[in-house]
Enzyme design. Structure first.
Site, PDB file in Angstrom:
ATOM      1  N   CYS A  26       2.112   0.440  -8.683  1.00 47.32           N
ATOM      2  CA  CYS A  26       3.216   0.978  -7.894  1.00 47.32           C
ATOM      3  C   CYS A  26       4.498   1.049  -8.730  1.00 47.32           C
ATOM      4  CB  CYS A  26       3.433   0.154  -6.641  1.00 47.32           C
ATOM      5  SG  CYS A  26       3.422  -1.611  -6.951  1.00 47.32           S
ATOM      6  N   GLY A  77       2.650   2.391   5.423  1.00 43.76           N
ATOM      7  CA  GLY A  77       3.786   1.508   5.694  1.00 43.76           C
ATOM      8  C   GLY A  77       4.630   2.014   6.856  1.00 43.76           C
ATOM      9  N   GLU A 129       4.499  10.330  -5.935  1.00 40.35           N
ATOM     10  CA  GLU A 129       3.709   9.306  -6.612  1.00 40.35           C
ATOM     11  C   GLU A 129       2.294   9.827  -6.850  1.00 40.35           C
ATOM     12  OE1 GLU A 129       2.551   5.792  -4.374  1.00 40.35           O
ATOM     13  OE2 GLU A 129       3.064   4.554  -6.095  1.00 40.35           O
ATOM     14  N   GLU A 150       5.578  -3.482   0.857  1.00 38.07           N
ATOM     15  CA  GLU A 150       5.626  -3.200  -0.577  1.00 38.07           C
ATOM     16  C   GLU A 150       4.929  -1.860  -0.753  1.00 38.07           C
ATOM     17  OE1 GLU A 150       7.493  -4.638  -3.076  1.00 38.07           O
ATOM     18  OE2 GLU A 150       6.557  -6.515  -2.469  1.00 38.07           O
ATOM     19  N   GLY A 171       0.839  -1.201   0.000  1.00 39.52           N
ATOM     20  CA  GLY A 171       0.000   0.000   0.000  1.00 39.52           C
ATOM     21  C   GLY A 171       0.865   1.238   0.000  1.00 39.52           C
ATOM     22  N   SER A 172       0.369   2.293   0.617  1.00 45.41           N
ATOM     23  CA  SER A 172       1.070   3.573   0.549  1.00 45.41           C
ATOM     24  C   SER A 172       2.267   3.607   1.500  1.00 45.41           C
ATOM     25  CB  SER A 172       0.107   4.704   0.906  1.00 45.41           C
ATOM     26  OG  SER A 172      -0.415   4.499   2.194  1.00 45.41           O
ATOM     27  N   THR A 173       3.243   4.414   1.172  1.00 45.50           N
ATOM     28  CA  THR A 173       4.421   4.592   2.015  1.00 45.50           C
ATOM     29  C   THR A 173       4.010   5.148   3.379  1.00 45.50           C
ATOM     30  OG1 THR A 173       5.838   4.860   0.107  1.00 45.50           O
ATOM     31  CG2 THR A 173       6.651   5.787   2.161  1.00 45.50           C
ATOM     32  N   GLU A 174       3.001   6.016   3.369  1.00 52.00           N
ATOM     33  CA  GLU A 174       2.534   6.630   4.617  1.00 52.00           C
ATOM     34  C   GLU A 174       2.036   5.570   5.603  1.00 52.00           C
ATOM     35  OE1 GLU A 174      -0.659   9.316   3.809  1.00 52.00           O
ATOM     36  OE2 GLU A 174      -1.095   9.532   5.946  1.00 52.00           O
TER      37      GLU A 174
HETATM   38  P1  NAP Z   1      -3.354   2.550   1.845  1.00 54.09           P
HETATM   39  O1  NAP Z   1      -4.182   3.499   2.579  1.00 54.09           O
HETATM   40  O2  NAP Z   1      -1.930   2.389   2.218  1.00 54.09           O
HETATM   41  O3  NAP Z   1      -4.082   1.134   1.923  1.00 54.09           O
HETATM   42  C1  NAP Z   1      -3.488  -0.139   1.738  1.00 54.09           C
HETATM   43  C2  NAP Z   1      -4.191  -1.110   2.665  1.00 54.09           C
HETATM   44  O4  NAP Z   1      -3.921  -0.772   4.026  1.00 54.09           O
HETATM   45  C3  NAP Z   1      -5.695  -1.070   2.546  1.00 54.09           C
HETATM   46  O5  NAP Z   1      -6.214  -2.354   2.758  1.00 54.09           O
HETATM   47  C4  NAP Z   1      -6.052  -0.127   3.652  1.00 54.09           C
HETATM   48  O6  NAP Z   1      -7.374  -0.217   4.045  1.00 54.09           O
HETATM   49  C5  NAP Z   1      -5.112  -0.547   4.736  1.00 54.09           C
HETATM   50  N1  NAP Z   1      -4.867   0.453   5.764  1.00 54.09           N
HETATM   51  C6  NAP Z   1      -5.143   1.787   5.757  1.00 54.09           C
HETATM   52  N2  NAP Z   1      -4.721   2.356   6.906  1.00 54.09           N
HETATM   53  C7  NAP Z   1      -4.169   1.388   7.652  1.00 54.09           C
HETATM   54  C8  NAP Z   1      -3.546   1.356   8.935  1.00 54.09           C
HETATM   55  N3  NAP Z   1      -3.398   2.454   9.675  1.00 54.09           N
HETATM   56  N4  NAP Z   1      -3.077   0.181   9.399  1.00 54.09           N
HETATM   57  C9  NAP Z   1      -3.179  -0.927   8.667  1.00 54.09           C
HETATM   58  N5  NAP Z   1      -3.766  -0.970   7.450  1.00 54.09           N
HETATM   59  C10 NAP Z   1      -4.253   0.170   6.934  1.00 54.09           C
HETATM   60  O7  NAP Z   1      -3.417   2.869   0.358  1.00 54.09           O
HETATM   61  P2  NAP Z   1      -4.731   3.237  -0.418  1.00 54.09           P
HETATM   62  O8  NAP Z   1      -5.676   4.035   0.402  1.00 54.09           O
HETATM   63  O9  NAP Z   1      -5.267   2.002  -1.009  1.00 54.09           O
HETATM   64  O10 NAP Z   1      -4.113   4.178  -1.519  1.00 54.09           O
HETATM   65  C11 NAP Z   1      -3.444   5.369  -1.158  1.00 54.09           C
HETATM   66  C12 NAP Z   1      -2.124   5.464  -1.855  1.00 54.09           C
HETATM   67  O11 NAP Z   1      -1.351   4.274  -1.621  1.00 54.09           O
HETATM   68  C13 NAP Z   1      -2.213   5.536  -3.347  1.00 54.09           C
HETATM   69  O12 NAP Z   1      -2.509   6.790  -3.815  1.00 54.09           O
HETATM   70  C14 NAP Z   1      -0.825   5.066  -3.741  1.00 54.09           C
HETATM   71  O13 NAP Z   1       0.073   6.116  -3.652  1.00 54.09           O
HETATM   72  C15 NAP Z   1      -0.492   4.035  -2.713  1.00 54.09           C
HETATM   73  N6  NAP Z   1      -0.672   2.668  -3.186  1.00 54.09           N
HETATM   74  C16 NAP Z   1       0.444   1.912  -3.430  1.00 54.09           C
HETATM   75  C17 NAP Z   1       0.304   0.617  -3.874  1.00 54.09           C
HETATM   76  C18 NAP Z   1       1.457  -0.285  -4.143  1.00 54.09           C
HETATM   77  O14 NAP Z   1       1.252  -1.346  -4.729  1.00 54.09           O
HETATM   78  N7  NAP Z   1       2.658   0.033  -3.745  1.00 54.09           N
HETATM   79  C19 NAP Z   1      -0.971   0.106  -4.083  1.00 54.09           C
HETATM   80  C20 NAP Z   1      -2.096   0.903  -3.815  1.00 54.09           C
HETATM   81  C21 NAP Z   1      -1.914   2.170  -3.337  1.00 54.09           C
HETATM   82  P3  NAP Z   1      -8.430   0.764   3.276  1.00 54.09           P
HETATM   83  O15 NAP Z   1      -8.519   0.304   1.886  1.00 54.09           O
HETATM   84  O16 NAP Z   1      -9.672   0.519   4.004  1.00 54.09           O
HETATM   85  O17 NAP Z   1      -7.908   2.155   3.412  1.00 54.09           O
END
Ligand code: NAP
Ligand code: MG
Length: 489
Positions: free
Chosen positions: A303, A252, A400, A269, A247-250
């Protein structure tokens, strides 16, 4: 002027295919989904449900359960029980049979899975049908094959499973990310609690049905839906041994802070901002097609998307002209149409984020180019976008965007482009286009990226590891490396 008109006519006819929509009839979507815990679909203790929609039409597809802390605890307990009493000590050959069966069932239901992936996520049906679902099945086949051969994977060592793995995945490749996480974990004897992204839970729940039908012992794989709070509860559960997050670096970084001082293992990742590099000796038409694939594939929700293009100065004009021409022929719209190249952006929030970056790019003085097309009236769509006149320090070239947005810069020498490509907080992937093998070797050894593609882009194979440097995370998925992330010695 006449030439322009001829070109315009040519582009218009290129886009005028008769509609070729995939039928929805293959997809059976329930009105409501429960949590998959201990082999059964269970009502959430939270009592809560949330809607999941089709981002191309904004219509509601279903409502799914929202797992709270108590639900997470139930799922982790089921995984622990299955780990200690069934799965850990089952012979690898027996574990492998279950995983092979899951792989075959995915192939049998490939069409249904592809349709649901597209309806819930917005990606073109061509991609979910020809890319996502075959990769999903391949991953299960590949790791099923390792289950009884772990002593050959790690010669002279005794690989032991870690225990209960908490797996949290994003919305860009929903079923593929589930496969990448579940297959190596259960092949090595771990049990799993998986949380799909809030916006794309449906194919993971279909996978839960397949797992149930496969006869996999209850509790080996548990799938619970919810938003960030559910993910956070899973990460913080004291009885989890391993966290695998994409997911997001934030988020992570947040997870790293949350588990500091515990014995939990992690693989992360995270984001990327890949450089795609064209040298003047490259086959330009092929390179242009590769760049288009690298950034507009899956609406740029990738990503490892090649979102920064570096072109050697002498061919810059030619490459930009050809990219713009190609942009004019891309078909943006209904993801269920087999002609569509660019489908829907996954959510309103993500579309707003991309649009914010389009404003930032213009405010930074970059020149924006979009094809002259009309977007559908409903749903979340974005035109494929190119920025020229970009500076290395611009936010659009550093951050990104996760959308169909490409920045273009020029370079003169190998050293210059290596420095520019590496000047990024991320390091997930890169692409190099050149006729010269020596240049490929020079760049692949110096680019700080986990994957470097040469004269191709976005190729995936279950046997090859994938993962990043720097803020793109750590740990590898795929291949032997992927097994390594789920064992201890
Ligand atoms: P995200 O917020 O990092 O979500 C990834 C996963 O983590 C989702 O299942 C999310 O649930 C969950 N999550 C959110 N907050 C969490 C926390 N505090 N503790 C544990 N798990 C948590 O990413 P996103 O909202 O899907 O997308 C935001 C940004 O992430 C994108 O704009 C992109 O920059 C990046 N991204 C990167 C990848 C990659 O493959 N590297 C893939 C997708 C997105 P929810 O879905 O319910 O929020
Ligand atoms: Mg989120």
């Amino acid at each position: 002027m006449e030439k322009n008109n001829t070109l315009k006519l040519k582009f218009e006819s290129a886009r005028k295919y008769a509609p070729a929509p995939e039928s929805r009839s293959a997809a059976k979507i329930n009105a409501q989904y429960e949590l998959f815990i201990n082999g059964r679909f269970e009502k959430p203790l939270s009592g809560k449900y949330f809607d999941t929609i089709n981002p191309a039409t904004e219509e509601k597809l279903s409502q799914v359960a929202e797992a709270n802390d108590a639900d997470v605890d139930r799922a982790v307990k089921a995984a622990r029980n299955a780990y200690e009493n069934v799965w850990r000590d089952m012979p690898g050959a027996e574990r492998g049979k279950y995983i092979f069966r899951i792989a075959r069932m995915i192939q049998e239901r490939a069409r249904e899975l592809a349709v649901i992936e597209t309806l819930n996520g917005g990606k073109p049906i061509r991609e979910s049908r020809d890319f996502d679902i075959p990769v999903v099945a391949n991953h299960f086949f590949y790791y099923a094959g390792w289950a009884d051969k772990l002593e050959y994977a790690f010669p002279n060592r005794r690989p032991q499973p870690l225990g209960v793995a908490a797996q949290i995945i994003p919305w860009n490749f929903p079923l593929m990310m589930a496969a990448w996480k579940i297959a190596p974990a259960i092949a090595t004897g771990n049990t799993v609690v998986l949380k799909p992204a809030e916006t794309t839970p449906l194919t993971a729940l279909k996978l839960a049905e397949i797992i149930q039908e496969s006869g996999l012992p209850p509790g080996v794989v548990n799938i619970i839906t919810g938003a960030g709070a559910t993910g956070s509860a899973l990460v913080n559960h004291p009885d989890v041994n391993k966290i695998a997050f994409t997911g997001s670096t934030e988020v992570g970084k947040h997870i790293q802070r949350a588990i500091g001082g515990t014995a939990k293992r992690t693989t992360l990742e995270l984001g990327g901002k890949a450089a795609n590099i064209i040298f003047d000796d490259a086959p330009i038409d092929q390179a242009v097609e590769g760049v288009i694939n690298g950034i507009f594939f899956n609406q740029g929700h990738v990503c490892c998307a090649g979102s920064r293009l570096y072109v050697q100065e002498s061919v810059l004009g030619e490459v930009i002209r050809k990219l713009k021409d190609r942009l004019e022929t891309l078909i943006v719209g209904d993801p269920m149409d087999k002609n569509t190249d660019i489908g829907a952006i996954n959510s309103r929030q993500q579309l707003e984020n991309i649009n914010k970056y389009l404003d930032i790019g213009r405010a930074e003085g970059a020149e924006m180019y979009q094809p002259d097309i009309e977007l559908p009236g409903k749903g979340f769509f974005c035109k494929p976008t190119i920025f020229t006149n970009v500076a290395q320090s611009n936010r659009i070239s550093q951050e990104e965007i996760f959308g169909p947005v490409l920045t273009i810069q020029s370079f003169r020498t190998d050293d210059e482009v290596i420095e520019k490509a590496n000047n990024s907080p991320y390091g997930l992937s890169a692409g190099v286009w050149t006729d010269k093998g020596s240049k490929i070797f020079n760049l692949t050894t110096k680019l700080r990226a986990g994957v470097v593609w040469a004269n191709t882009y976005n190729q995936f194979d279950p046997t090859s590891p994938f993962g990043g440097y720097k803020e793109s995370g750590y740990g590898r998925e795929g291949g032997l490396h992927g097994l390594n992330a789920y064992v201890k010695f």
